[in-house]
Design a protein around this motif. Sequence first.
Motif, PDB file in Angstrom:
ATOM      1  N   VAL A  28      -0.572  -8.379   1.667  1.00 54.87           N
ATOM      2  CA  VAL A  28      -1.929  -8.385   2.219  1.00 54.87           C
ATOM      3  C   VAL A  28      -2.596  -7.035   1.947  1.00 54.87           C
ATOM      4  N   GLN A  29      -1.773  -5.974   1.864  1.00 54.45           N
ATOM      5  CA  GLN A  29      -2.288  -4.650   1.543  1.00 54.45           C
ATOM      6  C   GLN A  29      -1.111  -3.755   1.170  1.00 54.45           C
ATOM      7  N   TYR A  30      -1.428  -2.600   0.584  1.00 54.21           N
ATOM      8  CA  TYR A  30      -0.418  -1.584   0.288  1.00 54.21           C
ATOM      9  C   TYR A  30      -0.591  -0.422   1.268  1.00 54.21           C
ATOM     10  N   GLU A  31      -1.666   0.333   1.117  1.00 57.73           N
ATOM     11  CA  GLU A  31      -1.927   1.426   2.067  1.00 57.73           C
ATOM     12  C   GLU A  31      -3.023   1.034   3.047  1.00 57.73           C
ATOM     13  N   ASP A  32      -4.206   0.718   2.491  1.00 57.29           N
ATOM     14  CA  ASP A  32      -5.377   0.510   3.334  1.00 57.29           C
ATOM     15  C   ASP A  32      -6.328  -0.457   2.621  1.00 57.29           C
ATOM     16  N   ILE A  33      -6.767  -1.494   3.319  1.00 60.31           N
ATOM     17  CA  ILE A  33      -7.630  -2.504   2.705  1.00 60.31           C
ATOM     18  C   ILE A  33      -8.941  -1.888   2.213  1.00 60.31           C
ATOM     19  N   SER A  34      -9.541  -1.006   3.020  1.00 65.67           N
ATOM     20  CA  SER A  34     -10.807  -0.381   2.617  1.00 65.67           C
ATOM     21  C   SER A  34     -10.639   0.457   1.350  1.00 65.67           C
ATOM     22  N   LYS A  35      -9.529   1.180   1.269  1.00 68.87           N
ATOM     23  CA  LYS A  35      -9.271   2.000   0.087  1.00 68.87           C
ATOM     24  C   LYS A  35      -9.141   1.119  -1.158  1.00 68.87           C
ATOM     25  N   GLU A  36      -8.431   0.003  -1.018  1.00 72.81           N
ATOM     26  CA  GLU A  36      -8.255  -0.911  -2.147  1.00 72.81           C
ATOM     27  C   GLU A  36      -9.594  -1.545  -2.533  1.00 72.81           C
ATOM     28  N   HIS A  37     -10.372  -1.936  -1.546  1.00 72.95           N
ATOM     29  CA  HIS A  37     -11.689  -2.526  -1.766  1.00 72.95           C
ATOM     30  C   HIS A  37     -12.580  -1.564  -2.553  1.00 72.95           C
TER      31      HIS A  37
END
Length: 360
Positions: A28-37
């Motif tokens: 669902v994510q690695y570190e942070d969804i916002s960062k990936e977005h």
Amino acid sequence: MELKTPLYDTHIARGGKIVPFAGYLLPVQYEDISKEHLAVRKQAGLFDVSHMGEIIVSGPDVLSNLNYMLTNDFTNMEDGRVRYSPMCNEDGGIVDDLIVYRLSQDRYLIVVNAANRHKDVEFMKQHLKGDVVLEDASDHYAQLALQGPKSKEILSKLVDPARIPEKYYTFINHVKVAGIDCLVSQTGYTGEHGYELYCDPKDAVRLWEEVLEAGEAEGLIPCGLGARDTLRLEAAMPLYGHEMTDHISPLEVGLGFAVKMQKEDFVGKAGIEKRGEPKVKRVGFKVTGRGIVREENPVYIGDIQIGVTTSGTHCPYLGGAYAMGMVEVEHAVVGTEVEIEVRKRKIKCEIIPLPFYKKA
């Protein structure tokens, strides 16, 4: 029991937070969804979408079958082109939405949503006519999505630039990506420029690592389902099970461009005609009050419910909360102020144009 994609161990090794989704275990994510977005919006992100279903249809009568099973028209489609289409039931509701790749005159690849793979295969088999063969080839494909403004720059390090598809919704088959045989298409589900790479499952881990290494200098990072969902919502792309269901027609959700009513017949045509003019319409909401709206929240003007939300979240690039929903046509007017009820509390929102985000 959930299935694993060929990249499952790679996701674990990279710290991916694994969740069950559409019958698979995926990050669902690695570190942070916002960062990936934000990486996808500004540089690039890499997604494992090997859970998607792949169906091969072939034979002398394949074109007439596609035109009957799907709402779009494939008559003038050329090799190397990709075309989007809903697939409807007899009542005009959406069985699934999918994309079709023309491999040759009598051979097409159809990519379907993971959760609908088996349902779609059975539906198609029930409607096949004449000299045509259908194969569920999902287990023979792994799929990676390289998305973002730097994606071409990254891919060019691994591929002869002449073998990168130049136009949106086109593809080239048998492209060597870091020496790995791939089908490469300029497609995606993020609202950003990008590519999808199809390969043999045995090559998936090496392809994943080669792409990530090639993109390190450009800020490429691995991304999970969370960012995939926030990106598609920000770009106002409908999702099956949310904006599309067996009861919602393609015309209601704004997919009329892919419904060719002038065709002599297709599954669902009579059902769509019987429904008449759409009574509800998909709209976008910007949250102007405090809070975040999710799916299945009632939408009100005063004390009168006019619709329901289908998706909603905080959109990192836009820096606010947004949602989509289905509302009565007479109220589907940009600028209309509404209230959306979340846990018995009404939040002020405004109907705004779709998409929320469009790449420059």
